[in-house]
Motif scaffolding. Structure first.
Motif, PDB file in Angstrom:
ATOM      1  N   LEU A 116       0.817  -1.220   0.000  1.00 36.70           N
ATOM      2  CA  LEU A 116       0.000   0.000   0.000  1.00 36.70           C
ATOM      3  C   LEU A 116       0.848   1.267   0.000  1.00 36.70           C
ATOM      4  O   LEU A 116       0.420   2.296  -0.521  1.00 36.70           O
ATOM      5  N   ALA A 117       2.049   1.212   0.568  1.00 33.79           N
ATOM      6  CA  ALA A 117       2.923   2.388   0.588  1.00 33.79           C
ATOM      7  C   ALA A 117       3.370   2.796  -0.813  1.00 33.79           C
ATOM      8  O   ALA A 117       3.764   3.943  -1.029  1.00 33.79           O
ATOM      9  N   ALA A 118       3.268   1.889  -1.756  1.00 40.74           N
ATOM     10  CA  ALA A 118       3.629   2.199  -3.139  1.00 40.74           C
ATOM     11  C   ALA A 118       2.553   3.022  -3.854  1.00 40.74           C
ATOM     12  O   ALA A 118       2.802   3.566  -4.927  1.00 40.74           O
ATOM     13  N   ARG A 119       1.387   3.133  -3.247  1.00 41.61           N
ATOM     14  CA  ARG A 119       0.315   3.936  -3.842  1.00 41.61           C
ATOM     15  C   ARG A 119       0.665   5.422  -3.724  1.00 41.61           C
ATOM     16  O   ARG A 119       1.197   5.864  -2.709  1.00 41.61           O
ATOM     17  N   THR A 120       0.300   6.188  -4.733  1.00 40.71           N
ATOM     18  CA  THR A 120       0.608   7.617  -4.716  1.00 40.71           C
ATOM     19  C   THR A 120      -0.244   8.389  -3.716  1.00 40.71           C
ATOM     20  O   THR A 120       0.139   9.480  -3.294  1.00 40.71           O
ATOM     21  N   ASP A 121      -1.384   7.839  -3.309  1.00 40.29           N
ATOM     22  CA  ASP A 121      -2.237   8.542  -2.357  1.00 40.29           C
ATOM     23  C   ASP A 121      -1.897   8.221  -0.901  1.00 40.29           C
ATOM     24  O   ASP A 121      -2.519   8.742   0.016  1.00 40.29           O
ATOM     25  N   VAL A 122      -0.892   7.373  -0.679  1.00 48.06           N
ATOM     26  CA  VAL A 122      -0.472   7.001   0.674  1.00 48.06           C
ATOM     27  C   VAL A 122       0.817   7.741   1.024  1.00 48.06           C
ATOM     28  O   VAL A 122       1.781   7.729   0.258  1.00 48.06           O
ATOM     29  N   ASP A 123       0.829   8.375   2.184  1.00 50.99           N
ATOM     30  CA  ASP A 123       2.043   8.993   2.710  1.00 50.99           C
ATOM     31  C   ASP A 123       2.730   7.959   3.602  1.00 50.99           C
ATOM     32  O   ASP A 123       2.326   7.727   4.743  1.00 50.99           O
ATOM     33  N   ALA A 124       3.748   7.317   3.070  1.00 49.19           N
ATOM     34  CA  ALA A 124       4.434   6.219   3.774  1.00 49.19           C
ATOM     35  C   ALA A 124       5.174   6.693   5.020  1.00 49.19           C
ATOM     36  O   ALA A 124       5.609   5.871   5.825  1.00 49.19           O
ATOM     37  N   GLU A 125       5.302   7.989   5.206  1.00 56.37           N
ATOM     38  CA  GLU A 125       5.945   8.525   6.411  1.00 56.37           C
ATOM     39  C   GLU A 125       4.954   8.686   7.568  1.00 56.37           C
ATOM     40  O   GLU A 125       5.364   8.937   8.690  1.00 56.37           O
ATOM     41  N   ARG A 126       3.677   8.592   7.261  1.00 54.03           N
ATOM     42  CA  ARG A 126       2.645   8.721   8.303  1.00 54.03           C
ATOM     43  C   ARG A 126       1.848   7.418   8.375  1.00 54.03           C
ATOM     44  O   ARG A 126       0.829   7.259   7.724  1.00 54.03           O
ATOM     45  N   LEU A 127       2.369   6.488   9.172  1.00 50.44           N
ATOM     46  CA  LEU A 127       1.755   5.176   9.327  1.00 50.44           C
ATOM     47  C   LEU A 127       1.265   5.002  10.758  1.00 50.44           C
ATOM     48  O   LEU A 127       1.912   5.469  11.693  1.00 50.44           O
ATOM     49  N   ALA A 128       0.157   4.282  10.913  1.00 53.90           N
ATOM     50  CA  ALA A 128      -0.361   4.022  12.251  1.00 53.90           C
ATOM     51  C   ALA A 128      -1.047   2.671  12.276  1.00 53.90           C
ATOM     52  O   ALA A 128      -1.412   2.108  11.242  1.00 53.90           O
ATOM     53  N   CYS A 129      -1.224   2.176  13.503  1.00 53.41           N
ATOM     54  CA  CYS A 129      -1.937   0.922  13.725  1.00 53.41           C
ATOM     55  C   CYS A 129      -2.876   1.123  14.900  1.00 53.41           C
ATOM     56  O   CYS A 129      -2.438   1.508  15.985  1.00 53.41           O
ATOM     57  N   LEU A 130      -4.150   0.877  14.679  1.00 48.59           N
ATOM     58  CA  LEU A 130      -5.150   0.897  15.739  1.00 48.59           C
ATOM     59  C   LEU A 130      -5.406  -0.559  16.102  1.00 48.59           C
ATOM     60  O   LEU A 130      -6.057  -1.297  15.365  1.00 48.59           O
ATOM     61  N   ALA A 131      -4.815  -0.996  17.198  1.00 49.86           N
ATOM     62  CA  ALA A 131      -4.895  -2.388  17.643  1.00 49.86           C
ATOM     63  C   ALA A 131      -6.013  -2.512  18.663  1.00 49.86           C
ATOM     64  O   ALA A 131      -5.906  -1.981  19.772  1.00 49.86           O
ATOM     65  N   LEU A 132      -7.086  -3.177  18.277  1.00 50.80           N
ATOM     66  CA  LEU A 132      -8.249  -3.306  19.147  1.00 50.80           C
ATOM     67  C   LEU A 132      -8.075  -4.477  20.108  1.00 50.80           C
ATOM     68  O   LEU A 132      -7.700  -5.572  19.708  1.00 50.80           O
ATOM     69  N   GLU A 133      -8.333  -4.218  21.355  1.00 54.26           N
ATOM     70  CA  GLU A 133      -8.212  -5.236  22.394  1.00 54.26           C
ATOM     71  C   GLU A 133      -9.523  -5.987  22.528  1.00 54.26           C
ATOM     72  O   GLU A 133     -10.568  -5.466  22.177  1.00 54.26           O
ATOM     73  N   PRO A 134      -9.555  -7.164  23.087  1.00 47.48           N
ATOM     74  CA  PRO A 134      -8.408  -7.918  23.563  1.00 47.48           C
ATOM     75  C   PRO A 134      -7.772  -8.714  22.426  1.00 47.48           C
ATOM     76  O   PRO A 134      -8.416  -8.990  21.425  1.00 47.48           O
ATOM     77  N   GLY A 135      -6.543  -9.037  22.577  1.00 45.76           N
ATOM     78  CA  GLY A 135      -5.889  -9.955  21.667  1.00 45.76           C
ATOM     79  C   GLY A 135      -5.197  -9.346  20.474  1.00 45.76           C
ATOM     80  O   GLY A 135      -4.821 -10.058  19.557  1.00 45.76           O
ATOM     81  N   ALA A 136      -4.983  -8.050  20.452  1.00 46.31           N
ATOM     82  CA  ALA A 136      -4.314  -7.436  19.309  1.00 46.31           C
ATOM     83  C   ALA A 136      -2.818  -7.247  19.567  1.00 46.31           C
ATOM     84  O   ALA A 136      -2.172  -6.421  18.941  1.00 46.31           O
ATOM     85  N   GLU A 137      -2.278  -8.040  20.489  1.00 44.19           N
ATOM     86  CA  GLU A 137      -0.865  -7.902  20.833  1.00 44.19           C
ATOM     87  C   GLU A 137       0.051  -8.147  19.638  1.00 44.19           C
ATOM     88  O   GLU A 137       1.111  -7.537  19.528  1.00 44.19           O
TER      89      GLU A 137
END
Length: 172
Positions: A116-137
């Protein structure tokens, strides 16, 4: 209204399909992975709603079912994985299953991020992960190990706070 796109990659020889919610307007936009907790059927349903909200806030949001979850579930192994991941004192077999799962999740998130970082509409310098609990370790471990990934851990019921944190950290 965000546009929804399908993306695909291969993991251990098997096709994995995910969805990408893209906000209207010119990018590039930050990319946020929404990862439901292990064994959380409601989390699988919640992830698309959270992705839509993130895209409405100006971020590209992505989601795919983790190994042995959602569309990739296995009657035989999925319940074992839930027990392994949630156990405070896992058996040696559960510990191996949990570690294999964590490793595979990390590999899949890495592969999908590179895709997905290869897409022109994605800023590969601004990445995040929303890990929903429980079990997203496993997703949280990937985010911490990958470096440069803004990690937000939380419950779907506290999504407003998580989205506000992501907006403050990523949206310019």
């Amino acid at each position: 209204m965000p546009g929804v796109h399908v993306f695909a990659f291969t993991s251990r020889g098997d096709p994995v399909q995910g969805r990408l919610w893209v906000p209207p307007g010119a990018g590039p936009h930050p990319l946020v992975w929404v990862v439901a907790g292990v064994g959380e059927a409601s989390g699988q349903a919640t992830a698309p709603a959270l992705c839509e909200r993130l895209a409405s806030a100006g971020m590209i949001a992505a989601h795919f079912d983790l190994p042995l979850q959602g569309a990739r579930a296995s009657r035989k192994l999925s319940d074992r994985l839930v027990r392994a991941v949630r156990s405070e004192a896992p058996t040696p077999t559960e510990a191996r299953l949990s570690e294999a799962f964590r490793t595979q999740v990390g590999a899949e998130l890495g592969t999908a991020t590179a895709l997905l970082a290869a897409r022109t509409d994605v800023d590969a310098e601004r990445l995040a992960c929303l890990a929903l609990e429980p079990g997203a370790e496993a997703a949280a471990a990937w985010a911490e190990q990958a470096g440069g990934v803004h990690l937000v851990r939380g419950k779907a019921s506290a999504a407003d706070a998580a989205i506000a944190e992501l907006v403050a950290a990523l949206v310019r």
